[in-house]
Design a protein around this motif. Sequence first.
Motif, PDB file in Angstrom:
ATOM      1  N   ASN A 220       4.331 -42.284  67.512  1.00  0.00           N
ATOM      2  CA  ASN A 220       3.416 -43.009  68.400  1.00  0.00           C
ATOM      3  C   ASN A 220       2.118 -43.410  67.726  1.00  0.00           C
ATOM      4  O   ASN A 220       1.188 -43.837  68.406  1.00  0.00           O
ATOM      5  CB  ASN A 220       3.093 -42.146  69.631  1.00  0.00           C
ATOM      6  N   CYS A 221       2.055 -43.277  66.412  1.00  0.00           N
ATOM      7  CA  CYS A 221       0.795 -43.529  65.686  1.00  0.00           C
ATOM      8  C   CYS A 221       0.836 -44.881  64.978  1.00  0.00           C
ATOM      9  O   CYS A 221       0.715 -44.964  63.749  1.00  0.00           O
ATOM     10  CB  CYS A 221       0.533 -42.409  64.685  1.00  0.00           C
ATOM     11  N   SER A 222       0.996 -45.937  65.721  1.00  0.00           N
ATOM     12  CA  SER A 222       1.127 -47.274  65.134  1.00  0.00           C
ATOM     13  C   SER A 222      -0.180 -47.796  64.560  1.00  0.00           C
ATOM     14  O   SER A 222      -0.180 -48.745  63.776  1.00  0.00           O
ATOM     15  CB  SER A 222       1.664 -48.250  66.179  1.00  0.00           C
ATOM     16  N   SER A 223      -1.314 -47.184  64.924  1.00  0.00           N
ATOM     17  CA  SER A 223      -2.606 -47.634  64.408  1.00  0.00           C
ATOM     18  C   SER A 223      -3.058 -46.837  63.189  1.00  0.00           C
ATOM     19  O   SER A 223      -4.139 -47.094  62.652  1.00  0.00           O
ATOM     20  CB  SER A 223      -3.682 -47.513  65.496  1.00  0.00           C
ATOM     21  N   LEU A 224      -2.232 -45.893  62.744  1.00  0.00           N
ATOM     22  CA  LEU A 224      -2.635 -45.012  61.647  1.00  0.00           C
ATOM     23  C   LEU A 224      -2.831 -45.804  60.355  1.00  0.00           C
ATOM     24  O   LEU A 224      -1.978 -46.584  59.948  1.00  0.00           O
ATOM     25  CB  LEU A 224      -1.578 -43.926  61.434  1.00  0.00           C
ATOM     26  N   GLU A 225      -3.991 -45.573  59.711  1.00  0.00           N
ATOM     27  CA  GLU A 225      -4.323 -46.258  58.461  1.00  0.00           C
ATOM     28  C   GLU A 225      -4.329 -45.318  57.261  1.00  0.00           C
ATOM     29  O   GLU A 225      -4.113 -45.758  56.139  1.00  0.00           O
ATOM     30  CB  GLU A 225      -5.696 -46.934  58.584  1.00  0.00           C
ATOM     31  N   GLY A 242      12.289 -38.312  52.884  1.00  0.00           N
ATOM     32  CA  GLY A 242      13.117 -39.455  53.275  1.00  0.00           C
ATOM     33  C   GLY A 242      12.771 -39.939  54.669  1.00  0.00           C
ATOM     34  O   GLY A 242      12.716 -41.147  54.929  1.00  0.00           O
ATOM     35  N   SER A 243      12.540 -38.994  55.574  1.00  0.00           N
ATOM     36  CA  SER A 243      12.138 -39.362  56.934  1.00  0.00           C
ATOM     37  C   SER A 243      10.779 -40.062  56.920  1.00  0.00           C
ATOM     38  O   SER A 243      10.566 -41.047  57.645  1.00  0.00           O
ATOM     39  CB  SER A 243      12.075 -38.099  57.806  1.00  0.00           C
ATOM     40  N   LEU A 244       9.864 -39.577  56.082  1.00  0.00           N
ATOM     41  CA  LEU A 244       8.556 -40.225  55.935  1.00  0.00           C
ATOM     42  C   LEU A 244       8.716 -41.638  55.395  1.00  0.00           C
ATOM     43  O   LEU A 244       8.059 -42.584  55.856  1.00  0.00           O
ATOM     44  CB  LEU A 244       7.669 -39.401  55.005  1.00  0.00           C
ATOM     45  N   SER A 245       9.604 -41.795  54.434  1.00  0.00           N
ATOM     46  CA  SER A 245       9.860 -43.116  53.859  1.00  0.00           C
ATOM     47  C   SER A 245      10.412 -44.079  54.908  1.00  0.00           C
ATOM     48  O   SER A 245       9.996 -45.243  54.991  1.00  0.00           O
ATOM     49  CB  SER A 245      10.846 -42.984  52.694  1.00  0.00           C
ATOM     50  N   ASP A 246      11.336 -43.600  55.732  1.00  0.00           N
ATOM     51  CA  ASP A 246      11.890 -44.438  56.802  1.00  0.00           C
ATOM     52  C   ASP A 246      10.791 -44.858  57.778  1.00  0.00           C
ATOM     53  O   ASP A 246      10.767 -46.007  58.235  1.00  0.00           O
ATOM     54  CB  ASP A 246      12.989 -43.679  57.547  1.00  0.00           C
ATOM     55  N   VAL A 253       4.400 -49.971  61.741  1.00  0.00           N
ATOM     56  CA  VAL A 253       3.552 -49.101  60.927  1.00  0.00           C
ATOM     57  C   VAL A 253       2.688 -49.939  59.993  1.00  0.00           C
ATOM     58  O   VAL A 253       3.187 -50.843  59.305  1.00  0.00           O
ATOM     59  CB  VAL A 253       4.402 -48.103  60.117  1.00  0.00           C
ATOM     60  N   ASN A 254       1.388 -49.620  59.978  1.00  0.00           N
ATOM     61  CA  ASN A 254       0.450 -50.380  59.138  1.00  0.00           C
ATOM     62  C   ASN A 254      -0.396 -49.437  58.279  1.00  0.00           C
ATOM     63  O   ASN A 254      -1.600 -49.627  58.125  1.00  0.00           O
ATOM     64  CB  ASN A 254      -0.478 -51.228  60.019  1.00  0.00           C
ATOM     65  N   LEU A 255       0.242 -48.422  57.715  1.00  0.00           N
ATOM     66  CA  LEU A 255      -0.485 -47.453  56.902  1.00  0.00           C
ATOM     67  C   LEU A 255      -1.024 -48.107  55.638  1.00  0.00           C
ATOM     68  O   LEU A 255      -0.317 -48.836  54.952  1.00  0.00           O
ATOM     69  CB  LEU A 255       0.440 -46.288  56.527  1.00  0.00           C
ATOM     70  N   LYS A 256      -2.300 -47.828  55.345  1.00  0.00           N
ATOM     71  CA  LYS A 256      -2.926 -48.378  54.146  1.00  0.00           C
ATOM     72  C   LYS A 256      -3.003 -47.364  53.014  1.00  0.00           C
ATOM     73  O   LYS A 256      -2.972 -47.728  51.843  1.00  0.00           O
ATOM     74  CB  LYS A 256      -4.338 -48.878  54.472  1.00  0.00           C
ATOM     75  N   LEU A 270      10.214 -38.241  44.748  1.00  0.00           N
ATOM     76  CA  LEU A 270       9.434 -39.428  44.407  1.00  0.00           C
ATOM     77  C   LEU A 270      10.243 -40.694  44.633  1.00  0.00           C
ATOM     78  O   LEU A 270       9.720 -41.722  45.071  1.00  0.00           O
ATOM     79  CB  LEU A 270       8.966 -39.339  42.953  1.00  0.00           C
ATOM     80  N   ARG A 271      11.548 -40.616  44.357  1.00  0.00           N
ATOM     81  CA  ARG A 271      12.405 -41.790  44.551  1.00  0.00           C
ATOM     82  C   ARG A 271      12.418 -42.222  46.015  1.00  0.00           C
ATOM     83  O   ARG A 271      12.261 -43.418  46.326  1.00  0.00           O
ATOM     84  CB  ARG A 271      13.834 -41.487  44.086  1.00  0.00           C
ATOM     85  N   VAL A 272      12.591 -41.266  46.928  1.00  0.00           N
ATOM     86  CA  VAL A 272      12.683 -41.645  48.334  1.00  0.00           C
ATOM     87  C   VAL A 272      11.325 -42.091  48.879  1.00  0.00           C
ATOM     88  O   VAL A 272      11.256 -42.999  49.725  1.00  0.00           O
ATOM     89  CB  VAL A 272      13.264 -40.495  49.185  1.00  0.00           C
ATOM     90  N   VAL A 273      10.239 -41.487  48.380  1.00  0.00           N
ATOM     91  CA  VAL A 273       8.909 -41.921  48.809  1.00  0.00           C
ATOM     92  C   VAL A 273       8.637 -43.344  48.341  1.00  0.00           C
ATOM     93  O   VAL A 273       8.104 -44.174  49.081  1.00  0.00           O
ATOM     94  CB  VAL A 273       7.817 -40.964  48.271  1.00  0.00           C
ATOM     95  N   ALA A 274       9.022 -43.624  47.104  1.00  0.00           N
ATOM     96  CA  ALA A 274       8.772 -44.950  46.537  1.00  0.00           C
ATOM     97  C   ALA A 274       9.438 -46.046  47.357  1.00  0.00           C
ATOM     98  O   ALA A 274       8.901 -47.156  47.490  1.00  0.00           O
ATOM     99  CB  ALA A 274       9.258 -44.995  45.096  1.00  0.00           C
ATOM    100  N   GLN A 275      10.603 -45.757  47.912  1.00  0.00           N
ATOM    101  CA  GLN A 275      11.305 -46.767  48.714  1.00  0.00           C
ATOM    102  C   GLN A 275      10.483 -47.164  49.935  1.00  0.00           C
ATOM    103  O   GLN A 275      10.458 -48.333  50.318  1.00  0.00           O
ATOM    104  CB  GLN A 275      12.666 -46.210  49.157  1.00  0.00           C
ATOM    105  N   GLY A 276       9.814 -46.222  50.533  1.00  0.00           N
ATOM    106  CA  GLY A 276       9.028 -46.528  51.725  1.00  0.00           C
ATOM    107  C   GLY A 276       7.682 -47.133  51.410  1.00  0.00           C
ATOM    108  O   GLY A 276       7.170 -47.977  52.159  1.00  0.00           O
ATOM    109  N   VAL A 277       7.101 -46.695  50.290  1.00  0.00           N
ATOM    110  CA  VAL A 277       5.755 -47.153  49.949  1.00  0.00           C
ATOM    111  C   VAL A 277       5.763 -48.606  49.475  1.00  0.00           C
ATOM    112  O   VAL A 277       4.835 -49.372  49.752  1.00  0.00           O
ATOM    113  CB  VAL A 277       5.137 -46.241  48.870  1.00  0.00           C
ATOM    114  N   ALA A 278       6.800 -48.991  48.763  1.00  0.00           N
ATOM    115  CA  ALA A 278       6.863 -50.345  48.207  1.00  0.00           C
ATOM    116  C   ALA A 278       6.693 -51.390  49.305  1.00  0.00           C
ATOM    117  O   ALA A 278       7.457 -51.429  50.279  1.00  0.00           O
ATOM    118  CB  ALA A 278       8.197 -50.539  47.492  1.00  0.00           C
ATOM    119  N   ASN A 279       5.666 -52.201  49.170  1.00  0.00           N
ATOM    120  CA  ASN A 279       5.351 -53.292  50.090  1.00  0.00           C
ATOM    121  C   ASN A 279       4.970 -52.826  51.492  1.00  0.00           C
ATOM    122  O   ASN A 279       4.865 -53.632  52.415  1.00  0.00           O
ATOM    123  CB  ASN A 279       6.548 -54.262  50.207  1.00  0.00           C
TER     124      ASN A 279
END
Length: 299
Positions: A220-225, A242-246, A253-256, A270-279
């Motif tokens: 429910n944290c769609s405004s989280l930066e 992996g769940s964090l990456s998803d 989600v608009n995390l900065k 690191l591999r699974v985190v990188a998938q979510g962080v990219a772009n």
Amino acid sequence: MERRDYEYYEANAADISLEDITSSEDNVEILRRLRDGDDTLTHLTLDSERWPNNFHIGEGDDLGWLGYFIGKSKFFHHLYILVLHDGEGREQQMPAFMEGIARNQSIREIFVCNYITSCNDGFASIMRALHSLPQLEGLDIDDGNRFGPDGWSELRTLLESGVCKLQQLRLSGNYYIGDPGVGILSNRLRGIGSSLKVLALRSNFIGNSRLLAVVEALANCSSLEKLDLSKNDFSYAEAGLGSLSDWLQRDEVNLKSLHLQYCRINDEGLRVVAQGVANHCEELDLNENRTFTATGLSY
């Protein structure tokens, strides 16, 4: 000392001499500035050290009168509670201090530290007082391992109520977040999720299963930066990461900024985190994760 309520302070405020009711000249000056509506006194720290804008709780009714004048202040924004000592008369003064916090309409940020020696009761009382502060924007609880489950239960009630539309929530160095207190987050932060911009959960003994609970709470944290999960052990947390990456890849989600320092993340993590962080995230801080190799960095 007899127990004093708000009516007592209200009836005696006009006639008392500040020099007679406090234990130090520094405290006298702080109470005078609060009483006179000094708009430059926006920050105040309760501490054992005598520094400018530090209120040192000594003998007499320091705490009760401080609460009364805090309740009257219109310019007071930030309260840092580092010390709330037990001592003679404290039991009688504490309700007046808490009522003063509850009556205040200008406090925007509260910081509470582990050095409250009346730990569980004092912390729980502070959390109950915050139910009267809809204007509160920031809550910071640092190293609260001695507060006990009752205090954390009061915090959960506060967060679930949605009374305070917090923009910043920082819970650092707290065992009760990592273990029994994970229930604080299991409500999915629904009371504050729409307003929350900064969530910091540093050093909270969060591993894989608890990281999964944290990510569920982020729904429910769609405004989280900004999300700070530093100094938690994620060496065996591929599923949680992996769940964090998803979550990071969701359209809403608009995390900065994502901080994962000192988390012992391995190459697979690191591999699974990188998938979510990219772009999907502008800043990723992985400092002091010395457990991944050049292979992990290639992701």
